[in-house]
Design an enzyme around this catalytic site. Structure first.
Site, PDB file in Angstrom:
ATOM      1  CG  ASP A  16      26.116 -17.424  11.402  1.00 11.76           C
ATOM      2  OD1 ASP A  16      25.498 -18.043  12.305  1.00 11.76           O
ATOM      3  OD2 ASP A  16      25.772 -16.297  10.985  1.00 11.76           O
ATOM      4  N   GLY A  17      25.405 -20.656  11.011  1.00  9.78           N
ATOM      5  CA  GLY A  17      24.358 -21.404  10.307  1.00  9.78           C
ATOM      6  C   GLY A  17      24.008 -22.752  10.908  1.00  9.78           C
ATOM      7  NE  ARG A  20      20.875 -19.100   9.672  1.00  6.25           N
ATOM      8  CZ  ARG A  20      21.777 -18.291   9.153  1.00  6.25           C
ATOM      9  NH1 ARG A  20      21.600 -17.800   7.938  1.00  6.25           N
ATOM     10  NH2 ARG A  20      22.851 -17.982   9.835  1.00  6.25           N
ATOM     11  CG  HIS A  33      25.340 -25.468  18.302  1.00  4.16           C
ATOM     12  ND1 HIS A  33      25.540 -24.459  17.386  1.00  4.16           N
ATOM     13  CD2 HIS A  33      24.371 -25.014  19.153  1.00  4.16           C
ATOM     14  CE1 HIS A  33      24.732 -23.440  17.675  1.00  4.16           C
ATOM     15  NE2 HIS A  33      24.005 -23.758  18.735  1.00  4.16           N
ATOM     16  CG  ASN A  64      26.932 -16.244  20.170  1.00  9.24           C
ATOM     17  OD1 ASN A  64      27.942 -16.621  19.601  1.00  9.24           O
ATOM     18  ND2 ASN A  64      25.898 -15.718  19.498  1.00  9.24           N
ATOM     19  NE  ARG A 188      24.580 -10.404  11.231  1.00  9.16           N
ATOM     20  CZ  ARG A 188      23.407 -10.725  10.645  1.00  9.16           C
ATOM     21  NH1 ARG A 188      22.928  -9.969   9.685  1.00  9.16           N
ATOM     22  NH2 ARG A 188      22.727 -11.788  11.025  1.00  9.16           N
ATOM     23  CB  SER A 190      28.719 -10.940  14.077  1.00  5.97           C
ATOM     24  OG  SER A 190      27.639 -11.009  13.182  1.00  5.97           O
ATOM     25  CD  GLU A 201      41.789  -9.542   0.088  1.00  8.74           C
ATOM     26  OE1 GLU A 201      40.709  -9.625  -0.537  1.00  8.74           O
ATOM     27  OE2 GLU A 201      42.546  -8.550   0.027  1.00  8.74           O
TER      28      GLU A 201
HETATM   29  C1  IPE Z   1      28.484 -14.842  14.944  1.00 11.35           C
HETATM   30  O1  IPE Z   1      27.309 -15.547  14.677  1.00 11.35           O
HETATM   31  C2  IPE Z   1      29.159 -15.421  16.146  1.00 11.35           C
HETATM   32  C3  IPE Z   1      29.719 -16.749  15.959  1.00 11.35           C
HETATM   33  C4  IPE Z   1      29.761 -17.421  14.844  1.00 11.35           C
HETATM   34  C5  IPE Z   1      30.302 -17.321  17.141  1.00 11.35           C
HETATM   35  P1  IPE Z   1      25.907 -15.042  15.235  1.00 11.35           P
HETATM   36  O2  IPE Z   1      24.891 -15.956  14.663  1.00 11.35           O
HETATM   37  O3  IPE Z   1      25.945 -14.922  16.703  1.00 11.35           O
HETATM   38  O4  IPE Z   1      25.828 -13.579  14.611  1.00 11.35           O
HETATM   39  P2  IPE Z   1      24.581 -12.675  14.226  1.00 11.35           P
HETATM   40  O5  IPE Z   1      23.684 -12.645  15.430  1.00 11.35           O
HETATM   41  O6  IPE Z   1      23.907 -13.328  13.058  1.00 11.35           O
HETATM   42  O7  IPE Z   1      25.172 -11.353  13.875  1.00 11.35           O
HETATM   43  C1  IPE Z   2      26.770 -20.519  14.687  1.00  9.74           C
HETATM   44  O1  IPE Z   2      25.515 -20.986  14.340  1.00  9.74           O
HETATM   45  C2  IPE Z   2      27.245 -21.031  16.018  1.00  9.74           C
HETATM   46  C3  IPE Z   2      27.199 -20.039  17.100  1.00  9.74           C
HETATM   47  C4  IPE Z   2      27.004 -18.746  16.953  1.00  9.74           C
HETATM   48  C5  IPE Z   2      27.425 -20.524  18.445  1.00  9.74           C
HETATM   49  P1  IPE Z   2      24.198 -20.279  14.844  1.00  9.74           P
HETATM   50  O2  IPE Z   2      23.796 -20.909  16.130  1.00  9.74           O
HETATM   51  O3  IPE Z   2      24.339 -18.806  14.884  1.00  9.74           O
HETATM   52  O4  IPE Z   2      23.174 -20.704  13.699  1.00  9.74           O
HETATM   53  P2  IPE Z   2      22.061 -19.814  13.017  1.00  9.74           P
HETATM   54  O5  IPE Z   2      22.690 -18.535  12.589  1.00  9.74           O
HETATM   55  O6  IPE Z   2      20.999 -19.607  14.049  1.00  9.74           O
HETATM   56  O7  IPE Z   2      21.592 -20.640  11.875  1.00  9.74           O
HETATM   57 MG    MG Z   3      24.039 -17.311  13.547  1.00  5.48          MG
END
Ligand code: IPE
Ligand code: IPE
Ligand code: MG
Length: 233
Positions: A16-17, A20, A33, A64, A188, A190, A201
């Site tokens: 995740d992230g 951002r 990505h 997603n 979380r 998710s 863990e």
């Molecule tokens: C969780 O990330 C799903 C993946 C990493 C594929 P999200 O960015 O979709 O989750 P939320 O919306 O913050 O819970």
């Molecule tokens: C995780 O990064 C990748 C996917 C869920 C596909 P995000 O796209 O959720 O990035 P943030 O959470 O918006 O930073």
């Molecule tokens: Mg995310």
């Protein structure tokens, strides 16, 4: 304690992230990505070096699909091109590729590429890389229940034990994750491995996925090695 003695068999990552990370640099989410793919390469390499047998990655959740069409299309394309470009490396490093998730939601082209990638890497492997794509924990439990209802007699269905149910999940044959890592500071699950993660863990870090590389992966393994797993005992 010798941390080498406590290597998890299955490490799973909620990556995740990316968005951002990109936004903070004035880049598009898609560029985030793409940079995330570099972290996949780095973590796979670290997993191989550390003797982790299964590395699984939450790459795209069922939820997603609700993102913009542009972002969804970009992620599909990245998955497709990623498989094509990594095939030789997987063969050279004895990595088996598996994709788990709601296949009928994916395009014919992507499904065909997944079949080919899985088939090509199915022999002579030491490490398994699982991509959870169009996946959610509730989806998996629901499809498992429907499959069990189709395949079992009412008597068998009623007599089903927890380990019997495991065999209807998409993850049948794969050990439950010992360690689940989530990047980017979100605390979380998710809708990830709800059944399989019952005794995993958890390791949470503020590091954004595009910056989570070999050093960060190995730090998570070190943290895992210090944990005491009690399983309710
Ligand atoms: C969780 O990330 C799903 C993946 C990493 C594929 P999200 O960015 O979709 O989750 P939320 O919306 O913050 O819970
Ligand atoms: C995780 O990064 C990748 C996917 C869920 C596909 P995000 O796209 O959720 O990035 P943030 O959470 O918006 O930073
Ligand atoms: Mg995310």
């Amino acid at each position: 304690m010798d941390s080498n003695k406590r290597i998890p068999k299955h490490v799973s990552i909620i990556m995740d992230g990316n968005g951002r990370w990109a936004t903070a640099r004035g880049m598009s989410r898609s560029q985030g990505h793409a940079e995330g793919v570099e972290s996949i390469r780095a973590c796979l390499q670290a997993a191989i070096e550390s003797g982790v047998e299964y590395l699984s990655l939450y790459a795209f959740s069922e939820e997603n699909w609700n993102r913009s069409e542009q972002e969804v299309m970009g992620l599909m394309e990245l998955f497709f091109t990623g498989m094509k470009s990594e095939l030789q490396l997987f063969l050279d490093t004895h990595v088996r590729f598996l994709m788990l998730g709601n296949r009928p939601r994916l395009s014919e082209k992507l499904n065909k590429a997944i079949d080919e990638m899985e088939e090509a890497t199915s022999k002579d492997y030491q490490t398994t890389l699982i991509l959870f794509f169009s996946y959610s924990g509730r989806w998996d439990i629901l499809q498992a229940m429907k499959k069990a209802a189709r395949e079992l007699t009412p008597e068998q269905f009623q007599a089903m034990e927890q380990q019997d149910f495991d065999s209807f999940l998409s993850t049948r044959g794969i050990p439950d994750p010992d360690l689940i890592i989530r990047t980017s500071g979100e605390l979380r699950i998710s809708n990830y491995l709800l059944w399989q993660g019952a005794y995993s863990e958890f390791y949470f870090t503020d590091t954004l996925w595009p910056e989570f590389r070999q050093k960060e992966f190995k730090q998570a393994l070190e943290a895992y090695a210090m944990r005491e797993r009690r399983y309710g005992k």
